[in-house]
Scaffold this active site. Structure first.
Site, PDB file in Angstrom:
ATOM      1  N   GLU A 130      35.339 -22.156   7.645  1.00  0.00           N
ATOM      2  CA  GLU A 130      35.147 -21.309   6.444  1.00  0.00           C
ATOM      3  C   GLU A 130      35.784 -19.933   6.593  1.00  0.00           C
ATOM      4  OE1 GLU A 130      32.758 -23.177   7.949  1.00  0.00           O
ATOM      5  OE2 GLU A 130      33.005 -24.726   6.440  1.00  0.00           O
ATOM      6  N   ASP A 184      26.615 -29.976   5.618  1.00  0.00           N
ATOM      7  CA  ASP A 184      25.290 -30.291   6.164  1.00  0.00           C
ATOM      8  C   ASP A 184      24.247 -30.511   5.080  1.00  0.00           C
ATOM      9  OD1 ASP A 184      26.634 -29.958   8.485  1.00  0.00           O
ATOM     10  OD2 ASP A 184      25.746 -28.011   8.991  1.00  0.00           O
ATOM     11  N   ASP A 190      36.051 -28.766  11.574  1.00  0.00           N
ATOM     12  CA  ASP A 190      34.744 -28.210  11.205  1.00  0.00           C
ATOM     13  C   ASP A 190      34.801 -26.681  11.287  1.00  0.00           C
ATOM     14  OD1 ASP A 190      32.018 -28.181  10.592  1.00  0.00           O
ATOM     15  OD2 ASP A 190      31.379 -28.560  12.657  1.00  0.00           O
TER      16      ASP A 190
HETATM   17  O1  MIG Z   1      27.082 -25.579  13.911  1.00  0.00           O
HETATM   18  O2  MIG Z   1      29.667 -30.002  15.370  1.00  0.00           O
HETATM   19  O3  MIG Z   1      28.888 -29.677   9.464  1.00  0.00           O
HETATM   20  O4  MIG Z   1      28.843 -32.174  10.704  1.00  0.00           O
HETATM   21  O5  MIG Z   1      27.871 -32.288  13.329  1.00  0.00           O
HETATM   22  C1  MIG Z   1      27.115 -26.924  13.515  1.00  0.00           C
HETATM   23  C2  MIG Z   1      28.304 -30.000  15.069  1.00  0.00           C
HETATM   24  C3  MIG Z   1      28.488 -27.468  13.710  1.00  0.00           C
HETATM   25  C4  MIG Z   1      28.542 -28.604  11.560  1.00  0.00           C
HETATM   26  C5  MIG Z   1      29.053 -29.815  10.855  1.00  0.00           C
HETATM   27  C6  MIG Z   1      28.353 -31.040  11.364  1.00  0.00           C
HETATM   28  C7  MIG Z   1      28.574 -31.167  12.851  1.00  0.00           C
HETATM   29  C8  MIG Z   1      28.071 -29.906  13.560  1.00  0.00           C
HETATM   30  N1  MIG Z   1      28.737 -28.728  13.013  1.00  0.00           N
END
Ligand code: MIG
Length: 753
Positions: free
Chosen positions: A391, A459, A388
């Site tokens: 980016e 998201d 996650d």
């Molecule tokens: O700032 O890990 O897209 O799927 O549950 C949010 C928490 C960070 C973004 C991800 C989402 C995940 C969430 N993350």
């Protein structure tokens, strides 16, 4: 502002595989990668190293010949002709028969404004554009413009751009012809399909770097996807368990909670394969740690989960917490593994753990170090790795431009950071898992990421617009080489109505990756949270998914061989049918070769669908419908409109509770009446290891011959024994023929009906 347009050829040279044309402004290099793939690189820095994160192939050598006249240079292959105007360097691509595919705008060609480079291209009156990966908007991208700049985009909507991933690749469709173009430039890049140009031209370019593109000349969309994925690689067979139902949430807060949820699936006989741990399983969000209170004994936790036939996927973010004594921090600082400022100081950005450093995944030693750290997860038994925030995301979204990854500044490589993290994760966990297939899921990506990882669309939000937007994102990613894609079923942010949840799950069945996920603080989303009637409907969708796994696994096999995606926008098979681009129909897609899915929002109980040329049978009612026209059909919440192509061959199995269950041992081959012979590539292997790379697979062609009244399974290729003992043909739309099941042997099997 410094402004230049590519001018006249000053010198023309060629070596065995490259044509080099110099102008006062730049150097153009043309190379042939295959008869249908020609690369054009126009560069102001011809001495810079030629590197690509996406391309894994080399050009052909000794094939390049060209002709020259006073006005033009012509380069020809069996599939493409390139004509280059010498008086001002302009590139034009034609079929071998001389039909125009695409060419530069005569006036503006390729131009620079300071470091920005842009290619202005002619726009054909009927030209349509598809692709560009994870981009919002319509299937046909004509009159839209997009930016590639990987961005953490919580709460994105149907018009937000950019979001998480960059695939600078599109397919142009006009005059009954097709072509593809991949701009391999990792800087922030721009694609404008005639959005604000009075239809004079389309344009594509980047903030810096070369105008470096691959032109694809295959005359089908499928052929272009095949060539594009030949060039940038294809996915591997996913672990079979990852195609089962996946249950996620931010977060299940303890090992006990994860176990309770898993147990509930088993109690209620709702099939499922995967549980997830989101960020709260860690100790203070430190990557590669477990919370000592809530996940005190990871090994025991995983043993208990595995005893219920569940796999676990855990999340990792790139940010490494600045904290002395935390091994990843100490080692990373020691060895200089992190992104820096130009003075060598480590960059600090804030994310979940607080102040963090960011690994330089562009370095092999850093990737190896990162990969080996997964030991903390694989050792207790984690099988899947969710990447996650790559980016890369930092709070407030503004990583300074002077942050360096090795010798590269952030703006040059931002769009590939996530891909390199996924690569490090894949390579590391593949080693650790010892011949077992890791499942890697990433949020940020660049062209070629299919080699390492599946992606999900970040998201999304719990509303009807997102149900349809998600389908388009999945389909567009499929055009761009990413066959394994998921959306958060139910919508990440907000709370879905029960109707939305039911509808979204019915689409989950037909999504490459079927994962239910929700934001922190949202209502619980497990299938039993919406009352018993809705639970029964959601359960049906999940059961249907498990029944379809033999078909789906074979469709994934095709993706590994040809790059053709699992969810195929109708623009792949019905490219030149205008109706499929209409807004009413643009979300429809083929799930594999045989099933046409017409997505519907939760409040719409009848819907207009368009069935392309051919004969179709509604899956639920077996009603026959003739294609080439639209229909208004019922779309109650318990019956998403799905249509089977006449002649389809769909191998299915009995409902199982997990992919680790054997089921009743019968492979049911559903055959739908049609008047032409059809075939299906059936594929099986152990679902879990890389043994298939050494011949341990089970592949056979299933043929349906309506004239001979036979269904034939060719002799098995490969050394893997099917998990099915019996084969049963199930006929649909034939008059009353019953077919007995036969033993599933490896020799040719001929079934007469
Ligand atoms: O700032 O890990 O897209 O799927 O549950 C949010 C928490 C960070 C973004 C991800 C989402 C995940 C969430 N993350």
């Amino acid at each position: 502002m410094n402004f230049k347009i590519l001018g006249p050829a000053q010198s023309i040279n060629s070596n065995n595989n490259q044509l080099v044309i110099k102008t006062a402004e730049a150097e153009a290099q043309l190379t042939i990668y295959s008869p249908s793939i020609i690369r054009v690189k126009v560069t102001q820095q011809p001495d810079n190293a030629d590197e690509s994160f996406a391309v894994i192939r080399q050009p052909l050598s000794n094939t390049l010949t060209y002709q020259e006249t006073e006005a033009e240079i012509t380069l020809q292959t069996s599939a493409l002709t390139v004509r280059i105007n010498k008086s001002s360097l302009r590139f034009a691509f034609y079929t071998p028969e001389g039909q125009l595919l695409s060419r530069d705008d005569e006036r503006f060609g390729i131009a620079w404004q300071n470091s920005q480079v842009v290619n202005y291209r002619e726009l054909q009156p009927d030209e349509k554009f598809i692709g560009l990966g994870e981009k919002v908007g319509n299937l046909n991208r004509r009159a839209s413009s997009y930016v590639n700049w990987n961005t953490d985009a919580p709460d994105y909507g149907p018009k937000t751009d950019p979001i998480y991933e960059s695939f600078p690749f599109f397919i142009g469709i006009h005059s009954g012809r097709t072509y593809g173009l991949f701009l391999d430039n990792t800087h922030k890049s721009y694609f404008d399909f005639g959005a604000s140009t009075d239809n004079e031209f389309m344009w594509l370019g980047a903030d810096d770097g070369d105008l470096n593109y691959y032109f694809f000349g295959a005359q089908t969309v499928a052929g272009i996807i095949e060539d594009y994925t030949w060039l940038t690689g294809r996915m591997e067979m996913p672990p079979l368990w990852s195609l089962g139902y996946q249950q996620c949430r931010w977060s299940y807060m303890s090992a006990q909670e994860v176990l309770n949820i898993a147990a509930k699936f088993r109690e209620r006989n709702i099939p499922a394969d995967v549980m997830y741990c989101d960020i709260d399983y860690m100790d203070g969000y430190k990557i590669f740690t477990w919370n000592p209170d809530t996940f005190a004994d990871p090994k025991q936790f995983l043993e208990q989960l595995k005893a219920m036939n569940f796999k676990l996927v855990t999340i990792v973010d790139p940010g490494i917490k600045v904290e002395k004594g935390y091994p990843q921090y100490d080692e990373g600082v020691d060895k200089g593994y992190f992104a820096t400022y130009p003075n060598g100081q480590n960059y600090v950005g804030e994310v979940w753990p607080g102040r963090c450093h960011f690994p330089d995944f562009f370095r092999e030693d850093v990737r190896e170090w990162w990969g080996a750290s997964f030991n903390a997860l694989t050792k207790p038994g984690v099988d899947g790795f969710w990447n996650d925030m790559n980016e890369p995301a930092v709070w407030n979204q503004n990583m300074p431009w002077i942050v360096k990854f090795g010798d590269k500044f952030m703006p040059e490589v931002r769009n590939v950071y996530g891909m390199q993290m996924a690569r490090a994760t894949y390579e590391g966990t593949r080693k650790l898992l010892n011949n077992k297939r890791p499942f890697v899921l990433t949020r940020a990506a660049y062209a070629g990421t299919q080699r390492y990882s599946a992606v999900w669309t970040g998201d999304n939000t719990a509303n009807d617009d997102h149900i349809l937007l998600g389908v388009r994102l999945v389909n567009s990613l499929g055009v761009s080489g990413m066959a394994n894609v998921g959306v958060d079923i139910g919508g990440f942010s907000g709370n879905p109505t029960p109707e939305m949840m039911v509808r979204w799950n019915s689409l989950g069945t037909y999504t490459p990756m079927y994962r239910n996920h929700a934001i922190q603080g949202a209502d619980y989303r497990e299938p039993w949270q919406y009352g018993s009637e809705n639970e029964a409907l959601i359960k049906k969708s999940i059961e249907r998914r498990y029944e379809l796994l033999p078909y789906l696994y074979s469709v994934f096999y095709t993706a590994t061989q040809t790059g053709l995606p699992v969810c195929r926008t109708l623009a792949i098979d019905y490219t030149h049918d205008q109706a499929i681009y209409y807004e009413d129909y643009q979300n429809q897609f083929m799930f594999g070769d045989s099933l046409l899915v017409a997505p519907v929002i939760s409040t719409q109980l009848t819907v207009k669908v368009y069935l392309p040329q051919g004969n179709w049978i509604r899956l639920s009612t077996e009603e026959k419908l003739e294609g080439g026209r639209e229909y208004v059909v019922d779309s109650p919440l318990n019956d998403l409109p799905v249509f089977v192509k006449a002649g389809a061959i769909i191998p299915m199995q009995s409902v199982i509770q997990s992919t680790q269950h054997a089921g009743d041992g019968i492979l049911r081959i559903h055959v739908y009446q049609g008047d032409k012979p059809t075939s299906f590539v059936y594929y099986e292997d152990d679902g879990d290891t890389y043994n298939y790379e050494n011949g341990s697979h089970h592949k056979r062609i299933i043929n349906f011959d309506p004239a001979a009244k036979t269904i034939t399974l060719s002799a098995v290729e490969g050394g893997y024994t099917s998990k099915f003992q019996q084969v049963q043909v199930v006929l649909h739309g034939f008059d009353g023929n019953e077919v007995n099941s036969v033993a599933c042997t490896n020799e040719e099997i001929v079934i007469q009906y």
